[in-house]
Design an enzyme around this catalytic site. Structure first.
Site, PDB file in Angstrom:
ATOM      1  N   ALA A   6       0.791  -1.231   0.000  1.00 61.73           N
ATOM      2  CA  ALA A   6       0.000   0.000   0.000  1.00 61.73           C
ATOM      3  C   ALA A   6       0.834   1.297   0.000  1.00 61.73           C
ATOM      4  O   ALA A   6       0.619   2.169  -0.853  1.00 61.73           O
ATOM      5  CB  ALA A   6      -0.980  -0.035   1.183  1.00 61.73           C
TER       6      ALA A   6
ATOM      7  N   ASP B 165      -3.902  -2.750   3.847  1.00 65.96           N
ATOM      8  CA  ASP B 165      -4.143  -2.004   2.612  1.00 65.96           C
ATOM      9  C   ASP B 165      -5.183  -0.910   2.799  1.00 65.96           C
ATOM     10  O   ASP B 165      -5.182   0.094   2.095  1.00 65.96           O
ATOM     11  CB  ASP B 165      -4.567  -2.950   1.490  1.00 65.96           C
TER      12      ASP B 165
END
Ligand code: MRU
Length: 336
Positions: A46, A234
């Site tokens: 991420a 994420d």
């Protein structure tokens, strides 16, 4: 080893699909190539995706400026929307694009000024991520006992970030403090980020690591024993539900059953207050070929159907604590 770097108008992206055996940097001058690199996981994780997106907006602005001042911001905004859509789950991607669009709006309408400001902002995103990881590392290491046996999933290391890592940052800091006895790394089917990337990173740092298949985690907890599971994220919803690599939820359930603390380490850029709970997090589904094949070799019968969600959602109720650069949060979570 740098995940990303910017030199003289070129973005260098370490192609993580080729690791651990080949270290190759893509030289990228077109924002569309960044989108492609994000989609095929050449750059992944991420925070790294967020930083790549921030640089992609700089490339998009440079291209938009070539057609003149007229319509410059419209062209830039359209390209930014394409960049923001490269992958759906990691909110850091949209976070970085929105941040860049704000900067561009402030500096508009002069294209040269916009480009300079966007580059400075991309560098700031990059530097802030490394700093956040170091802070999380220090905070997270405090939570681990001496002689800790820790399990991690996927890759939340330097490669998934701008350096140092989130979950692996905590492990690095704990190792530096003499607390780590063993790190168990899930291989992380289907794309093996654990086997290929986490084991690679930890071996390079001489941190003791043992690779296991994902299905061995329960037996590990029941038998050899484990002191903590630590993973990245994420996207984190306001109520503490966490989307992370597929398999994370199963680990959290196993941890609850075996009484193993389950930690999530992530920068605040991964928190999405607009998602009230996990149901509001879009989950990427990738091609069936990633499941039917292993390292490019088909292991299922020809024509086999397969389902490939890339992430799952772990309810906040299964999480012991969320470690961020702004502090450690405990349930019930209210991350607004
Ligand atoms: O599909 P990937 O490899 O991008 O998935 C990455 C993860 O799930 C990581 O755990 C997450 O992005 C945190 S990275 C610090």
């Amino acid at each position: 080893m740098e995940t990303l770097s910017w030199r003289d108008g070129v973005l260098y992206i370490l192609d993580q699909t080729l690791l651990p055996h080949n270290v190759v940097y893509l030289q990228v001058k077109d924002y569309r190539q960044v989108i492609e690199a994000i989609r095929r996981l050449a750059v992944r994780g991420a925070p790294a995706i967020g930083a790549a997106a921030a640089y992609a907006v700089v490339l998009a602005a440079t291209e938009a400026a070539e057609s003149g001042k007229e319509g410059f911001m419209d062209r830039l905004t359209a390209a930014a929307a394409e960049i923001g859509g490269a992958r759906p789950t990691a909110v850091n991607l949209q976070w970085a694009v929105k941040r860049q669009l704000r900067v561009a709006a402030e500096a508009a309408p002069e294209p040269g000024k916009v480009i300079r400001r966007l580059l400075a902002e991309a560098e700031a995103v990059f530097a802030a991520d490394v700093e956040a990881n170091r802070v999380m590392g220090a905070l997270g290491a405090e939570l681990l006992p001496r002689g800790a046996r820790v399990l991690t999933h996927c890759n939340a290391g330097g490669l998934a970030t701008c350096g140092y890592g989130t979950a692996l940052g905590v492990i690095r800091a704990a190792h530096a403090a003499g607390k780590i006895k063993m790190v168990y790394a899930d291989e992380t089917r289907p794309l093996l980020q654990g086997a290929r990337l986490t084991v690679f990173e930890l071996m390079r740092e001489r941190i003791p690591v043992t690779l296991i298949t994902d299905s061995m985690a329960g037996f590990l907890m029941a038998g050899r024993g484990l002191d903590a599971v630590i993973v990245g994220a994420d996207r984190i919803a306001a109520n503490g539900d966490v989307a992370n690599k597929i398999g994370t939820y199963s680990l959290a359930v196993l941890s609850k059953y075996h009484g193993v603390p389950f930690y999530v380490a992530a920068p605040v850029s991964t928190i999405d207050p607009a998602a009230r709970d996990g149901a509001g997090i879009p989950i990427e589904e990738r091609g069936a070929g990633e499941v039917t094949e292993l390292a490019g070799v088909c292991v299922a019968p020809d024509g086999a159907a397969a389902w490939n969600p890339a992430f799952d959602v772990t309810p906040g109720s299964l999480i012991t604590a969320i470690i961020t650069e702004r502090g450690v949060f405990y349930p019930p979570f209210e991350l607004n």
